[in-house]
Design an enzyme around this catalytic site. Structure first.
Site, PDB file in Angstrom:
ATOM      1  N   GLU A 215      89.978  99.781 104.751  1.00 42.63           N
ATOM      2  CA  GLU A 215      88.856  99.066 104.604  1.00 42.63           C
ATOM      3  C   GLU A 215      87.709  99.812 105.216  1.00 42.63           C
ATOM      4  OE1 GLU A 215      88.873  95.428 106.381  1.00 42.63           O
ATOM      5  OE2 GLU A 215      87.141  94.603 105.955  1.00 42.63           O
TER       6      GLU A 215
ATOM      7  N   ASP B  87      78.327  92.712 107.391  1.00 43.85           N
ATOM      8  CA  ASP B  87      78.446  91.552 108.136  1.00 43.85           C
ATOM      9  C   ASP B  87      77.684  91.538 109.604  1.00 43.85           C
ATOM     10  OD1 ASP B  87      79.822  91.325 105.723  1.00 43.85           O
ATOM     11  OD2 ASP B  87      81.067  89.694 106.651  1.00 43.85           O
TER      12      ASP B  87
HETATM   13  C1  GLC Z   1      84.000  91.987 104.742  1.00 36.18           C
HETATM   14  C2  GLC Z   1      82.702  92.870 104.320  1.00 36.18           C
HETATM   15  C3  GLC Z   1      82.237  92.493 103.107  1.00 36.18           C
HETATM   16  C4  GLC Z   1      83.113  92.262 102.017  1.00 36.18           C
HETATM   17  C5  GLC Z   1      84.191  91.500 102.567  1.00 36.18           C
HETATM   18  C6  GLC Z   1      85.366  91.344 101.620  1.00 36.18           C
HETATM   19  O1  GLC Z   1      83.344  90.589 105.103  1.00 36.18           O
HETATM   20  O2  GLC Z   1      81.873  93.026 105.434  1.00 36.18           O
HETATM   21  O3  GLC Z   1      80.978  93.299 102.772  1.00 36.18           O
HETATM   22  O4  GLC Z   1      82.430  91.814 100.811  1.00 36.18           O
HETATM   23  O5  GLC Z   1      84.863  91.812 103.911  1.00 36.18           O
HETATM   24  O6  GLC Z   1      86.012  92.813 101.499  1.00 36.18           O
END
Ligand code: GLC
Length: 448
Positions: free
Chosen positions: A410, A175
């Site tokens: 994460e 992101d």
């Molecule tokens: C964040 C990450 C993305 C992922 C999402 C849900 O937005 O950047 O890659 O899919 O979280 O885990």
């Protein structure tokens, strides 16, 4: 460590299952995310193959008639206020018989054919009955996976040279990666949007880990523009403010064609077309995203035709492609082994998301430095494809050590290895299962 780690990973996947899909994290991400579902299915297949298929099918039930697979599928039982931007913000029109609140209108890297093929391969090793059931799942998914790829090839080739463009940083899955900084700088930031809409991410996560308000205003503006244009993809390069070709997104897209070639063999479709497409995408990646001077792959802004100056982990993923020429594969490995990323041999850690030596390297802001297991998992796959077995094994062990020591987070601090972001994160747990099970693994190379 194996049994303890296996059990803790399986427990995360048990906790995060929500009737017919897996959430990435209960606290931060209470819906279904697209590429998360693919990573998750790969590991979930070891402990609950029925749920692994179910998760993928839930996602593809929300596929749009034009073939796009939405980046979030909203759970109607989750309150609007539990996630922002939620269904009301996206205001997606009713489609394919689904209620209008079903999903976002963006997409994410098309990793799902790879996941489907991985689950199928595992099922086959469990005998004829499992293989038959898995074959039925593949037959259901195959036309949908093809439609997903066709959407990207036909509607998203904004640059006209064989690569799919993303129209929003969120589509990359990385992101707030520095890969988007140059392109994003040209996107107007309407700070008023942050007064109209409340950032829920800052309530549940540390602001130092998250994108800045300036970037967030741009993210919201881009969604509103795309939404107000009816999520249409015609003339993108001229009328949309962010149109970028990402090396990881396109590498995954090409690798998905190779997985589809295998799947086609099982369901009785033509494998040759998929192999040809994989080769074409690989050539386009080499042609458009490789910089001879620095010997690196980087993202390209379609509007300015400029390559991003930032060296990010997405530039390492063309290694996943078997048709990548050996000298290019060697260049990727050299970049990964340089002090910019640093292989476990030197650091003891998996590689970070961004160049450690860059002035903007930020060990806690999520895609601007921290270590992510999913990207390292893909990189390791690339190492195996190109025969870098020792490096792949070092990386596997480094990932397992990190998750064992810090938990199923994460993402991870690239210096201390501390777990950050959401705890009990589904894809970290799922890929941990795969890494534990997949001991010596020339499996990907074998299957190719
Ligand atoms: C964040 C990450 C993305 C992922 C999402 C849900 O937005 O950047 O890659 O899919 O979280 O885990």
């Amino acid at each position: 460590m194996s049994a303890e780690l296996w059990n803790s990973a399986a427990a995360v996947l048990e906790t995060n299952w929500s009737r017919d899909h897996m959430v990435p994290s209960r606290r931060l991400y209470p819906h279904q995310w697209s590429w998360d579902a693919a990573f998750i299915a790969i590991g979930l297949a070891y402990v609950n193959p029925t749920r692994a298929w179910r998760d993928l099918r839930s996602l593809f039930d929300a596929q749009w008639p034009d073939g796009r697979v939405p980046h979030i599928v909203f759970d109607p039982r989750t309150a609007e206020g539990a996630y922002f931007p939620g269904p009301a913000f996206w205001d997606v029109p009713a489609y394919a018989g689904r209620p209008a609140r079903g999903s976002t209108g963006l997409t994410q890297p098309p990793l799902h054919a790879i996941a489907a093929w991985e689950i199928y391969r595992r099922a086959v090793s469990h005998g004829a009955v499992c293989a038959r059931e898995a074959g039925e799942q593949l037959a259901w998914l195959y036309p949908r996976l093809v439609a997903q790829q066709d959407y990207l090839s036909r509607r998203r080739d904004a640059g006209g040279d064989g690569l799919a463009s993303i129209v929003h940083p969120w589509e990359s899955g990385l992101d707030n990666s520095p890969s988007w900084d140059a392109a994003l700088a040209a996107v107007p930031a309407d700070m008023g949007l942050l007064r109209r809409f409340h950032r829920r991410d800052l309530e549940v996560a540390d602001a130092a880990h998250r994108p800045t308000d300036l970037d967030y205003a741009r993210y919201l503006g881009l969604v509103l523009d795309y939404r107000d244009g009816g999520y249409a993809d015609t003339g993108l390069a001229h009328r949309h403010a962010f149109v970028v070709e990402c090396p990881a997104f396109n590498s995954i897209r090409a690798a998905a064609e190779l997985a589809l070639a295998h799947i086609a063999g099982v369901v009785g479709a033509d494998a040759g077309t998929h192999r040809r497409r994989a080769r074409e995408i690989t050539e386009a990646i080499s042609r458009r995203l490789y910089d001879e001077k620095t010997a690196t792959f980087r993202a390209r802004d379609v509007r300015t035709r400029e390559l991003s100056a930032a060296r990010c982990i997405n530039g390492l993923l063309p290694l996943m492609l078997p048709d990548l020429p050996a000298d290019r594969a060697a260049a990727v490995l050299a970049e990964a082994a340089s002090p910019r990323f640093g292989l476990p041999r030197d650091t003891g850690l998996p590689v970070p998301s961004f160049d450690r030596t860059a002035p903007g390297f930020d060990p806690v802001r999520y895609w601007r430095g921290p270590i992510w297991i999913n990207m390292n998992w893909l990189l390791r796959r690339g190492m195996l494809v190109h025969g870098y077995r020792d490096e792949a094994e070092d990386l596997r062990l480094a990932m397992l050590r990190l998750v064992h020591g810090s938990g199923h987070y994460e993402y991870f601090h690239p210096v201390t290895g501390e777990g950050i972001g959401a705890p009990a994160f589904s894809w970290t747990a799922a890929l941990t299962l795969d890494l534990l099970a997949d001991r010596s693994v020339p499996a990907y190379a074998r299957a190719a």
